[in-house]
Scaffold this motif. Structure first.
Motif, PDB file in Angstrom:
ATOM      1  N   LEU A 104       0.925  -1.167   0.141  1.00 15.97           N
ATOM      2  CA  LEU A 104      -0.052  -0.046   0.077  1.00 15.97           C
ATOM      3  C   LEU A 104       0.744   1.156  -0.189  1.00 15.97           C
ATOM      4  O   LEU A 104       0.481   2.318  -0.626  1.00 15.97           O
ATOM      5  CB  LEU A 104      -0.951   0.073   1.257  1.00 15.97           C
ATOM      6  N   PHE A 105       2.035   1.245   0.743  1.00 14.42           N
ATOM      7  CA  PHE A 105       2.794   2.290   0.782  1.00 14.42           C
ATOM      8  C   PHE A 105       3.422   2.522  -0.683  1.00 14.42           C
ATOM      9  O   PHE A 105       3.346   3.740  -1.002  1.00 14.42           O
ATOM     10  CB  PHE A 105       3.980   2.240   1.897  1.00 14.42           C
ATOM     11  N   GLU A 106       4.107   1.664  -1.208  1.00 13.52           N
ATOM     12  CA  GLU A 106       4.474   1.908  -2.622  1.00 13.52           C
ATOM     13  C   GLU A 106       3.672   2.426  -3.678  1.00 13.52           C
ATOM     14  O   GLU A 106       3.827   3.184  -4.467  1.00 13.52           O
ATOM     15  CB  GLU A 106       5.185   0.553  -3.153  1.00 13.52           C
ATOM     16  N   SER A 107       2.431   1.742  -3.688  1.00  9.20           N
ATOM     17  CA  SER A 107       1.292   2.201  -4.583  1.00  9.20           C
ATOM     18  C   SER A 107       1.174   3.755  -4.211  1.00  9.20           C
ATOM     19  O   SER A 107       0.870   4.526  -5.335  1.00  9.20           O
ATOM     20  CB  SER A 107      -0.005   1.396  -4.366  1.00  9.20           C
ATOM     21  N   ALA A 108       0.736   4.027  -3.017  1.00  7.90           N
ATOM     22  CA  ALA A 108       0.521   5.528  -2.637  1.00  7.90           C
ATOM     23  C   ALA A 108       1.450   6.397  -3.037  1.00  7.90           C
ATOM     24  O   ALA A 108       1.161   7.562  -3.527  1.00  7.90           O
ATOM     25  CB  ALA A 108      -0.034   5.578  -1.046  1.00  7.90           C
ATOM     26  N   PRO A 151      -6.169   2.293  -4.822  1.00  7.69           N
ATOM     27  CA  PRO A 151      -5.773   2.325  -6.243  1.00  7.69           C
ATOM     28  C   PRO A 151      -5.080   1.133  -6.672  1.00  7.69           C
ATOM     29  O   PRO A 151      -5.377   0.508  -7.753  1.00  7.69           O
ATOM     30  CB  PRO A 151      -4.401   3.507  -6.252  1.00  7.69           C
ATOM     31  N   SER A 152      -4.104   0.355  -5.975  1.00  6.66           N
ATOM     32  CA  SER A 152      -3.605  -1.117  -6.215  1.00  6.66           C
ATOM     33  C   SER A 152      -4.690  -1.924  -6.360  1.00  6.66           C
ATOM     34  O   SER A 152      -4.648  -2.980  -7.168  1.00  6.66           O
ATOM     35  CB  SER A 152      -2.704  -1.260  -5.234  1.00  6.66           C
ATOM     36  N   ALA A 153      -5.808  -2.027  -5.411  1.00  9.95           N
ATOM     37  CA  ALA A 153      -6.930  -3.036  -5.588  1.00  9.95           C
ATOM     38  C   ALA A 153      -7.685  -2.739  -6.894  1.00  9.95           C
ATOM     39  O   ALA A 153      -8.033  -3.737  -7.700  1.00  9.95           O
ATOM     40  CB  ALA A 153      -7.924  -2.848  -4.243  1.00  9.95           C
ATOM     41  N   ILE A 154      -7.901  -1.435  -7.124  1.00  9.14           N
ATOM     42  CA  ILE A 154      -8.807  -0.973  -8.171  1.00  9.14           C
ATOM     43  C   ILE A 154      -7.919  -1.666  -9.699  1.00  9.14           C
ATOM     44  O   ILE A 154      -8.671  -2.318 -10.593  1.00  9.14           O
ATOM     45  CB  ILE A 154      -9.003   0.475  -8.580  1.00  9.14           C
ATOM     46  N   ALA A 155      -6.708  -1.324  -9.587  1.00 13.53           N
ATOM     47  CA  ALA A 155      -5.728  -1.744 -10.884  1.00 13.53           C
ATOM     48  C   ALA A 155      -5.951  -3.318 -11.034  1.00 13.53           C
ATOM     49  O   ALA A 155      -5.610  -3.748 -12.145  1.00 13.53           O
ATOM     50  CB  ALA A 155      -4.125  -1.451 -10.647  1.00 13.53           C
ATOM     51  N   ARG A 156      -6.408  -4.150 -10.026  1.00 17.27           N
ATOM     52  CA  ARG A 156      -6.207  -5.540 -10.022  1.00 17.27           C
ATOM     53  C   ARG A 156      -7.683  -6.139 -10.351  1.00 17.27           C
ATOM     54  O   ARG A 156      -8.008  -7.263 -10.341  1.00 17.27           O
ATOM     55  CB  ARG A 156      -5.592  -6.228  -8.925  1.00 17.27           C
ATOM     56  N   GLY A 157      -8.582  -5.184 -10.353  1.00 13.65           N
ATOM     57  CA  GLY A 157      -9.991  -5.314 -10.639  1.00 13.65           C
ATOM     58  C   GLY A 157     -10.762  -5.737  -9.390  1.00 13.65           C
ATOM     59  O   GLY A 157     -11.882  -6.346  -9.162  1.00 13.65           O
TER      60      GLY A 157
END
Length: 330
Positions: A85-89, A164-170
């Motif tokens: 989550l840190f890297e994505s943010a 955002p990281s979850a949305i990117a993976r659907g």
């Protein structure tokens, strides 16, 4: 998270520091920074007298019960902890030119330490909380710059809400809307708070009715803003050029901007006028206000189930929001 418990010391971080800054660099001293309930933050003083900060995501550094890696990241309100989550943010905030600490090393392979680890820029000097409390004249331009950063964030929108990281993976929330998710969460918070706080228990039915009425007044929406989610003054550092620097960014998500603004209004009080936006929906602000107060009663109560050290501060948060929530039951 960690493979095994290992103390965070100058010696155990030596390899990570060499990887980040070169083979000639070493840690002279290490100090754990105050605050932080989901990860450890350590100031490293290096051999050339420069400093950096190490973030360590380890079970031993996490004071929250039931907030390990098994939580569903499709839920934007699941515990915001972890290197991913840190890297994505970090990537998303850099992309919209929001000031965050520079990232020197990021490792989730446990090559250098048996836990997820990042080494970042150390922003020295008083943070925004101190400046607001002690240096009001200096605060005005900093707050205006923070408002501009929030505008850039909130201008980034998505047709889906969530991390955002979850949305990117659907991977999307089960709820059909932000308000539905908040409503379900608020009812859970109300039930938990009523089990532990007699004043909430006495007002439970009236608070439940107020929640339902406020939820019913919210109109549908189909686009969502990029928000920090918990941007209190303690999560804003200030660099040498008086630029606000956002930290504790793991909770970044696409969501209603009103959720961010309810929190900002609560935390910045007299300074909120610098951050206030005209593009906010009054019905959402009213509904989210009650939901936020209930969250800030139930959440700290859950934290106090563990061995969190600053119990007085948590109790203060509970009592403040308890009073605000009960006004909705009057």
């Amino acid at each position: 998270m960690s493979d095994s418990a290992m103390p965070v010391t100058a010696q155990t971080l030596a390899g990570a520091v060499r990887a980040a800054f070169g083979t000639d660099q070493r840690v002279v001293s290490l100090t754990r920074l105050p605050g932080g309930s989901r990860k450890g933050a350590y100031r490293l003083r290096l051999a050339d007298d420069s400093t950096a900060v190490a973030y360590v995501w380890d079970d031993a550094e996490n004071y929250w019960p039931d907030s390990g890696p098994g939580n569903d990241d499709a839920d934007p309100f699941a515990p915001a902890t972890g290197h991913a989550l840190f890297e994505s943010a970090h990537r998303h905030l850099r992309a919209v030119d929001v000031r965050i600490p520079e990232l020197y090393l990021s490792d989730d392979t446990h090559t250098y330490f048996p836990a997820d680890l990042a080494i970042v820029e150390d922003i020295r000097g008083p943070g925004l909380a101190t400046i607001l409390r002690e240096r009001a004249q200096r605060a005005t331009p900093i707050m205006d710059r923070l408002a501009a950063a929030l505008d850039r964030m909130h201008a980034q929108t998505s047709p889906a809400f969530g991390r955002p990281s979850a949305i990117a993976r659907g991977r999307l929330p089960d709820a059909e809307s932000c308000e539905e998710l908040v409503f379900d969460r608020a009812r859970t918070d109300l039930a938990e708070a009523a089990d532990r706080e007699p004043s909430i228990a006495a007002a439970h039915d009236r608070l439940a009715e107020a929640l339902a009425a406020l939820r019913a007044a919210v109109a549908p929406r189909t686009r969502y803003a990029l928000i920090h989610g918990e941007l209190g003054p303690e999560h804003v550092l200030v660099d040498a050029h008086d630029e606000p620097v956002l930290i504790d960014i793991e909770g970044l998500m696409f969501f209603d901007a009103e959720w961010e603004h309810v929190f900002l209004r609560l935390r910045y009080e007299d300074y909120y006028s610098h951050l206030q936006s005209r593009d906010l929906d009054d019905a959402r602000m009213a509904f989210y206000s009650l939901a936020m107060h209930l969250s800030l009663v139930a959440g700290p109560l859950r934290l106090l189930d563990g061995d969190f050290t600053d119990r007085g501060a948590m109790r203060g948060i509970i009592d403040h929001n308890l009073g605000k929530a009960l006004r909705f039951a009057a």
